[in-house]
Design an enzyme around this catalytic site. Structure first.
Site, PDB file in Angstrom:
ATOM      1  N   ALA A 122       0.803  -1.222   0.000  1.00 21.38           N
ATOM      2  CA  ALA A 122       0.000   0.000   0.000  1.00 21.38           C
ATOM      3  C   ALA A 122       0.845   1.285   0.000  1.00 21.38           C
ATOM      4  O   ALA A 122       0.380   2.328  -0.469  1.00 21.38           O
ATOM      5  CB  ALA A 122      -0.920  -0.006   1.217  1.00 21.38           C
ATOM      6  N   ILE A 165       3.158   2.193  -1.863  1.00 21.34           N
ATOM      7  CA  ILE A 165       3.478   2.780  -3.177  1.00 21.34           C
ATOM      8  C   ILE A 165       2.266   3.519  -3.746  1.00 21.34           C
ATOM      9  O   ILE A 165       2.374   4.198  -4.761  1.00 21.34           O
ATOM     10  CB  ILE A 165       4.033   1.766  -4.220  1.00 21.34           C
ATOM     11  CG1 ILE A 165       2.968   0.789  -4.732  1.00 21.34           C
ATOM     12  CG2 ILE A 165       5.223   1.007  -3.686  1.00 21.34           C
ATOM     13  CD1 ILE A 165       3.419   0.063  -6.011  1.00 21.34           C
ATOM     14  N   PRO A 209      -4.959   5.959   1.481  1.00 19.66           N
ATOM     15  CA  PRO A 209      -4.228   5.703   2.724  1.00 19.66           C
ATOM     16  C   PRO A 209      -3.784   4.239   2.785  1.00 19.66           C
ATOM     17  O   PRO A 209      -4.494   3.373   2.270  1.00 19.66           O
ATOM     18  CB  PRO A 209      -5.251   5.974   3.830  1.00 19.66           C
ATOM     19  CG  PRO A 209      -6.457   6.537   3.181  1.00 19.66           C
ATOM     20  CD  PRO A 209      -6.358   6.354   1.701  1.00 19.66           C
ATOM     21  N   ASP A 210      -2.624   3.995   3.389  1.00 24.94           N
ATOM     22  CA  ASP A 210      -2.248   2.589   3.587  1.00 24.94           C
ATOM     23  C   ASP A 210      -3.076   2.032   4.743  1.00 24.94           C
ATOM     24  O   ASP A 210      -4.063   2.662   5.173  1.00 24.94           O
ATOM     25  CB  ASP A 210      -0.723   2.449   3.804  1.00 24.94           C
ATOM     26  CG  ASP A 210      -0.244   3.052   5.112  1.00 24.94           C
ATOM     27  OD1 ASP A 210      -1.084   3.522   5.909  1.00 24.94           O
ATOM     28  OD2 ASP A 210       0.972   3.071   5.358  1.00 24.94           O
ATOM     29  N   PHE A 211      -2.724   0.881   5.261  1.00 25.21           N
ATOM     30  CA  PHE A 211      -3.550   0.251   6.294  1.00 25.21           C
ATOM     31  C   PHE A 211      -3.042   0.542   7.702  1.00 25.21           C
ATOM     32  O   PHE A 211      -3.802   0.903   8.586  1.00 25.21           O
ATOM     33  CB  PHE A 211      -3.600  -1.275   6.068  1.00 25.21           C
ATOM     34  CG  PHE A 211      -4.225  -1.623   4.758  1.00 25.21           C
ATOM     35  CD1 PHE A 211      -5.599  -1.750   4.654  1.00 25.21           C
ATOM     36  CD2 PHE A 211      -3.459  -1.783   3.617  1.00 25.21           C
ATOM     37  CE1 PHE A 211      -6.205  -2.039   3.438  1.00 25.21           C
ATOM     38  CE2 PHE A 211      -4.045  -2.072   2.388  1.00 25.21           C
ATOM     39  CZ  PHE A 211      -5.420  -2.195   2.310  1.00 25.21           C
ATOM     40  N   ARG A 212      -1.721   0.390   7.903  1.00 22.39           N
ATOM     41  CA  ARG A 212      -1.221   0.327   9.276  1.00 22.39           C
ATOM     42  C   ARG A 212      -0.420   1.534   9.739  1.00 22.39           C
ATOM     43  O   ARG A 212       0.080   1.516  10.869  1.00 22.39           O
ATOM     44  CB  ARG A 212      -0.388  -0.954   9.468  1.00 22.39           C
ATOM     45  CG  ARG A 212      -1.228  -2.197   9.292  1.00 22.39           C
ATOM     46  CD  ARG A 212      -0.488  -3.504   9.428  1.00 22.39           C
ATOM     47  NE  ARG A 212      -1.438  -4.591   9.210  1.00 22.39           N
ATOM     48  CZ  ARG A 212      -1.879  -4.993   8.017  1.00 22.39           C
ATOM     49  NH1 ARG A 212      -1.409  -4.423   6.922  1.00 22.39           N
ATOM     50  NH2 ARG A 212      -2.773  -5.956   7.921  1.00 22.39           N
ATOM     51  N   ASN A 239      -1.586  -4.932  -3.615  1.00 25.66           N
ATOM     52  CA  ASN A 239      -2.581  -3.875  -3.836  1.00 25.66           C
ATOM     53  C   ASN A 239      -3.650  -4.331  -4.826  1.00 25.66           C
ATOM     54  O   ASN A 239      -3.369  -5.103  -5.737  1.00 25.66           O
ATOM     55  CB  ASN A 239      -1.892  -2.609  -4.352  1.00 25.66           C
ATOM     56  CG  ASN A 239      -0.867  -2.095  -3.360  1.00 25.66           C
ATOM     57  OD1 ASN A 239      -0.914  -2.469  -2.183  1.00 25.66           O
ATOM     58  ND2 ASN A 239       0.050  -1.268  -3.806  1.00 25.66           N
ATOM     59  N   ASP A 260      -5.431  -2.017  -6.516  1.00 30.50           N
ATOM     60  CA  ASP A 260      -5.781  -0.824  -7.287  1.00 30.50           C
ATOM     61  C   ASP A 260      -5.419  -0.913  -8.767  1.00 30.50           C
ATOM     62  O   ASP A 260      -5.805  -0.043  -9.557  1.00 30.50           O
ATOM     63  CB  ASP A 260      -5.173   0.441  -6.658  1.00 30.50           C
ATOM     64  CG  ASP A 260      -3.665   0.345  -6.447  1.00 30.50           C
ATOM     65  OD1 ASP A 260      -3.004  -0.368  -7.230  1.00 30.50           O
ATOM     66  OD2 ASP A 260      -3.151   0.988  -5.516  1.00 30.50           O
ATOM     67  N   HIS A 303      -3.708 -10.262  -3.769  1.00 30.56           N
ATOM     68  CA  HIS A 303      -4.964 -10.081  -3.032  1.00 30.56           C
ATOM     69  C   HIS A 303      -6.120  -9.748  -3.963  1.00 30.56           C
ATOM     70  O   HIS A 303      -7.107  -9.146  -3.557  1.00 30.56           O
ATOM     71  CB  HIS A 303      -4.796  -8.989  -1.963  1.00 30.56           C
ATOM     72  CG  HIS A 303      -3.820  -9.372  -0.893  1.00 30.56           C
ATOM     73  ND1 HIS A 303      -3.356  -8.504   0.064  1.00 30.56           N
ATOM     74  CD2 HIS A 303      -3.206 -10.558  -0.631  1.00 30.56           C
ATOM     75  CE1 HIS A 303      -2.495  -9.139   0.867  1.00 30.56           C
ATOM     76  NE2 HIS A 303      -2.390 -10.380   0.456  1.00 30.56           N
ATOM     77  N   CYS A 310     -24.055 -17.401  -3.796  1.00 24.11           N
ATOM     78  CA  CYS A 310     -24.277 -18.264  -4.977  1.00 24.11           C
ATOM     79  C   CYS A 310     -23.252 -18.016  -6.081  1.00 24.11           C
ATOM     80  O   CYS A 310     -23.265 -18.702  -7.098  1.00 24.11           O
ATOM     81  CB  CYS A 310     -25.700 -18.094  -5.512  1.00 24.11           C
ATOM     82  SG  CYS A 310     -25.933 -16.536  -6.418  1.00 24.11           S
ATOM     83  N   CYS A 320     -31.905 -15.981  -3.366  1.00 27.38           N
ATOM     84  CA  CYS A 320     -30.580 -16.020  -2.731  1.00 27.38           C
ATOM     85  C   CYS A 320     -30.367 -14.803  -1.823  1.00 27.38           C
ATOM     86  O   CYS A 320     -30.258 -14.929  -0.617  1.00 27.38           O
ATOM     87  CB  CYS A 320     -29.502 -16.096  -3.810  1.00 27.38           C
ATOM     88  SG  CYS A 320     -27.834 -16.012  -3.153  1.00 27.38           S
ATOM     89  N   SER A 346       4.500  -3.196   4.991  1.00 25.36           N
ATOM     90  CA  SER A 346       4.952  -3.457   6.365  1.00 25.36           C
ATOM     91  C   SER A 346       5.364  -4.913   6.541  1.00 25.36           C
ATOM     92  O   SER A 346       5.885  -5.285   7.585  1.00 25.36           O
ATOM     93  CB  SER A 346       3.817  -3.126   7.345  1.00 25.36           C
ATOM     94  OG  SER A 346       2.716  -3.991   7.100  1.00 25.36           O
ATOM     95  N   GLU A 348       9.512   2.847   6.981  1.00 27.22           N
ATOM     96  CA  GLU A 348      10.018   2.231   8.217  1.00 27.22           C
ATOM     97  C   GLU A 348      10.617   0.878   7.863  1.00 27.22           C
ATOM     98  O   GLU A 348      10.353   0.347   6.779  1.00 27.22           O
ATOM     99  CB  GLU A 348       8.853   2.042   9.201  1.00 27.22           C
ATOM    100  CG  GLU A 348       7.715   1.255   8.590  1.00 27.22           C
ATOM    101  CD  GLU A 348       6.496   1.090   9.489  1.00 27.22           C
ATOM    102  OE1 GLU A 348       6.517   1.566  10.623  1.00 27.22           O
ATOM    103  OE2 GLU A 348       5.532   0.448   9.033  1.00 27.22           O
TER     104      GLU A 348
END
Ligand code: OAD
Length: 334
Positions: free
Chosen positions: A32, A34, A41-44, A115, A117, A134, A145, A171, A210, A235
């Site tokens: 995320a 990049i 926004p990234d996740f963490r 990602n 995206d 992902h 279904c 359904c 991360s 980081e």
């Protein structure tokens, strides 16, 4: 977390690796970080990451928003933020363009992207060189279904924040985009590419992740001993830096990548590739007015659904799932 640009010595070391003869085969793992410069926004990240912003929704824990077992009965939070994450008007970043430049120079052997995206392809990386580990938010279907759900109706659901349900009256299952949620299998090709592409790497390039989510997090650890692993991130991440030959360049991806390309004499070529990719990306017209900010979308959802009671049993089940995930004992799943 540091936001200082990387020390030039690390950039020079990376440049030397890229200039090697014969030309190195680069295998990249990206996350995320990049795409934050594209306004996702990234996740963490502690202050700016998506998970930090979800507090008003009172989820059992932030990652539940992408957990299939939670989504099945509480899809509202996911659909509340979908409008801010669906890759419609996103533009590839300089770092995405750099990946395309590596492909153009026949240096890019393969990319594993976490990602959804699709910006690597938008930047010009051939689809044959990418595995969207992902998934990729290009289609959606009923979770129950598996019937495909029409794109126009999905666009409407995303813009209004309304949860879409299966059109089959018998359904009425929740519709889910074809991206991988926690608790779901990765695409079958993940293991195949891990077995075939990773052993061929001369350089492992890790950008903007991360390294906290399995199984992608194991890729840098699985690369052959002696293969330099390069991390460009705000980081430190995983065990990169612990092996001889590792290079860690802490800083904003785009800044480090720009400095690297200046060092390599590729900066002009990179910029023109980037501009071409931006120009080629069509603009999506939102039919429901200007997009509210992520904070606004979250606040509206919190007001609408109120605190959702989560039973202790359910909370325990989800927490055990996460423990297993972080311990890396869920092969084939994130
Ligand atoms: P994370 O949010 O876990 O990590 C992003 C990393 O990028 C962090 O280490 C940031 O410090 C760094 N970063 C952010 N902006 C940056 C920038 N401009 N330049 C350099 N570094 C930057 O995101 P991922 O590692 O991609 O999965 O997360 C992996 C998976 O967890 C995601 O695919 C998603 C998530 O939950 C699912 O939802 C299934």
């Amino acid at each position: 977390m540091s936001s200082n640009p990387s020390p030039p010595s690390n950039v020079s070391t990376i440049a030397t690796l890229l200039r090697a003869t014969p030309p190195p085969k680069i295998v990249a793992l990206v996350g995320a970080g990049i795409s934050t410069a594209a306004n996702v926004p990234d996740f963490r990240s502690v202050q700016t990451g998506l998970y930090a912003k979800l507090a008003p929704l009172k989820l059992p824990y932030p990652e539940a928003i992408f957990d299939i077992n939670f989504f099945k009965h509480t899809p509202e939070p996911f659909y509340a933020i979908a409008r801010a994450r669906k890759p419609r008007n996103l533009r590839p970043t300089l770092t995405h363009a750099f990946l395309a430049l590596l492909a153009k120079k026949n240096l890019l052997h393969f990319i594993f992207t976490q990602n959804i995206d699709g910006l690597e392809e938008d930047a010009g990386v051939p689809a044959s060189h990418i595995l969207a580990a992902h998934g990729n938010w290009k289609s959606q279907r009923c979770y129950r279904c598996k019937k495909v759900y029409p794109d126009e109706l999905m666009e409407n659901a995303i813009e209004t924040g309304e949860v879409p349900y299966c059109l089959d009256e018998g359904c009425r299952g929740v519709v889910k985009p074809d991206v991988v949620f926690f608790g779901q299998d990765l695409p079958k090709k993940f293991e195949e590419k891990e077995k075939t592409k990773l052993p061929e790497a001369d350089i492992m390039l890790v950008l903007g992740t991360s390294l906290k989510v399995a199984p992608c997090s194991r890729l840098p650890r699985s690369v052959r001993e002696g293969v330099p692993r390069v991390l460009v991130n705000l980081e430190s991440a995983g065990d990169i830096g612990n092996r001889d030959g590792d290079v860690v360049a802490l800083g904003q991806c785009d800044e480090v990548i720009r400095a690297l390309n200046e060092e390599l004499g590729w900066a002009e070529e990179l910029d023109s590739l980037w501009q071409e990719a931006i120009a080629a990306k069509g603009r999506y017209k939102d039919k429901h007015g200007e997009q509210p900010s992520l904070d606004e979308l979250i606040a509206r959802c919190a007001e609408k659904i109120g605190p959702k009671p989560v039973t202790d049993g359910h909370r325990r089940m989800l927490e055990e799932h996460l423990d297993a995930k972080y311990a890396g004992i869920l092969p084939g799943k994130v």
